[in-house]
Write a protein that holds these residues in place. Sequence first.
Motif, PDB file in Angstrom:
ATOM      1  N   PRO A   1       0.850  -1.259   0.004  1.00  0.00           N
ATOM      2  CA  PRO A   1       0.017   0.082   0.236  1.00  0.00           C
ATOM      3  C   PRO A   1       0.945   1.257  -0.061  1.00  0.00           C
ATOM      4  N   LEU A   2       0.500   2.218  -0.701  1.00  0.00           N
ATOM      5  CA  LEU A   2       1.333   3.324  -0.990  1.00  0.00           C
ATOM      6  C   LEU A   2       0.206   4.583  -0.496  1.00  0.00           C
ATOM      7  N   LYS A   3       1.023   5.244   0.499  1.00  0.00           N
ATOM      8  CA  LYS A   3       0.427   6.568   0.761  1.00  0.00           C
ATOM      9  C   LYS A   3       0.668   7.685   0.130  1.00  0.00           C
ATOM     10  N   VAL A   4      -0.070   8.369  -0.995  1.00  0.00           N
ATOM     11  CA  VAL A   4       0.650   9.669  -1.552  1.00  0.00           C
ATOM     12  C   VAL A   4       0.436  10.675  -0.866  1.00  0.00           C
ATOM     13  N   ALA A   5       1.623  11.230  -0.440  1.00  0.00           N
ATOM     14  CA  ALA A   5       1.691  12.564   0.519  1.00  0.00           C
ATOM     15  C   ALA A   5       1.981  13.634  -0.243  1.00  0.00           C
ATOM     16  N   SER A   6       3.024  13.734  -1.335  1.00  0.00           N
ATOM     17  CA  SER A   6       3.208  15.010  -1.810  1.00  0.00           C
ATOM     18  C   SER A   6       4.127  14.626  -3.330  1.00  0.00           C
ATOM     19  N   ILE A   7       4.253  15.624  -3.979  1.00  0.00           N
ATOM     20  CA  ILE A   7       4.966  15.509  -5.328  1.00  0.00           C
ATOM     21  C   ILE A   7       6.291  15.088  -5.053  1.00  0.00           C
ATOM     22  N   SER A   8       7.155  15.624  -4.181  1.00  0.00           N
ATOM     23  CA  SER A   8       8.543  15.358  -3.847  1.00  0.00           C
ATOM     24  C   SER A   8       8.367  13.903  -3.510  1.00  0.00           C
ATOM     25  N   ALA A   9       7.546  13.595  -2.538  1.00  0.00           N
ATOM     26  CA  ALA A   9       7.546  11.958  -1.969  1.00  0.00           C
ATOM     27  C   ALA A   9       7.544  11.007  -3.118  1.00  0.00           C
ATOM     28  N   GLN A  10       6.524  11.458  -4.113  1.00  0.00           N
ATOM     29  CA  GLN A  10       6.082  10.620  -5.250  1.00  0.00           C
ATOM     30  C   GLN A  10       7.353  10.544  -6.150  1.00  0.00           C
TER      31      GLN A  10
END
Length: 512
Positions: free
Chosen positions: A327-336
């Motif tokens: 499972p992936l928690k999409v947090a921010s652009i930089s994190a992605q």
Amino acid sequence: MFDDPNVVLHCEKIDKIYPGTKALDGVSFDLLKGQVNVLIGENGAGKSTLMKMIAGIEQPSAGKMYMDGQEVYFKDTNAARAKGIGIIHQELSLFSNMTVYQNIFIGHEEKKGLFLNDKEHIKGAEKILKRLEHEIPPDTMVGDLRVGQQQMVEIARNLIQDDLRVLIMDEPTSSLSAAEVKVLFKIMKELLEQGISIVYISHRLEEIMEIGDHVTILRDGKYVADAAVKDIELSWIVENMVGKNTEYHRFERGIDLDHAEKILEIKNLNLPKTGGGWLLEDVNMYLKKGEVLGIYGLLGAGRSELFECLMGLRPEHTGEIIYEGKPLKVASISAQIKNGFALVPEDRQRQGLIQTLDICKNTSISSLKDYVRGIFLNNKAEEAAVDEQIKDIHIKVADKKLPILSLSGGNQQKVVIGKGLLTKPKVLLLDEPSRGIDIGAKTEVFEIIHDLSERGLSIIVISSELKEIMAIADRIYVLSNGKCTGELAGDEINEDTLVRTSYAGLGTGKSA
């Protein structure tokens, strides 16, 4: 000289040329008096461009227009309005920091001595909004309204014009509820009774069948066919929209996708719409390692919003995203980006490039952290990486220190792709990667996509071009009105099926 009592406006062989593309090619169009003239065609067919010519927003590169037996030329919107032509834009052109009544009367202000007669403006706004069955307080700030209400204000702006003869409606129901659509159709019928002619652009076929009188189809900037709505069926529309020539060069992958592992799964993805409803509703899809996955759909289907959710631009989304089995928690652009996602946006000028930087810095800006040594930037390492990327995807550049705007559109697009690739992604998201570039550059971009997938990169491509999406995608998901209406693979990938599936969530009017 053109004079036909049944035609309120006649366009004769209209051309519109933009740098690198011909948006309209010799289009002739009759706007029939007292009828709902439907204009239909795929994305990029030239519908909105033709309407901009008629409304004076843009001017033809060649061709003529006639009204009342006389040639007319609209140098701007005021000249078109003087002839009784109004337009309701697909993209709202309201001022969010002004009130409802100020927006309705802007450009049509009444004065009382040296001052604006706001008392009359408020009274006039109340009257027109009551007619539209939207009794919004006239002193409400437009920015505080939901999108459907703003659309009604946009419509009201045009209805206050006393000498209105032609009303152009470009996707007027895209933000309206079913109840609001009924009100709009009622107003349209009243306008017809007053002798006003309407041009209606819509992707919703059930609306065309319900409200339209005459339909004209454009394809690739050219006139294709026209007919009375009562005489046509869905199969006629589809055939004329996509054409009969379905030949295309399809890339053959060297990997076995049947046995490839899933790198990404999206489960029950929902994205709420401001004011109610959904931009994306219960979307389920998956992507395999080394696959080129296509996303097709009409404007407003939710394609770009899907990418925005995956890149952390839409934190309000709900649902589950499984990435590399977890499972992936999409947090921010930089994190992605750190997770291995890269996005090549649809609008490269505003979202993909920084106009004041040179080619080198535009290519490396998303991966500069990889070239930092201590507190300093290792220019040598940065430039070596950029040089390798320029060579790898064949960016035609004399000197990487030149301004980014010195490059052609196709090479600018390659820079945006190169910028994404330098972040070493595992999943590359391409939103309309061939938009605004010539046919030669398009071919090169498609070859880059193919080569990257052969190396094991997983790619999702959004494209509005039927032949393009069929040529480059191994599998295609179709979005319509925020819902996934089809998954196509193998022999299922053809123009007819793609078009029908893209309209599935919108209703289809008459059956074929």
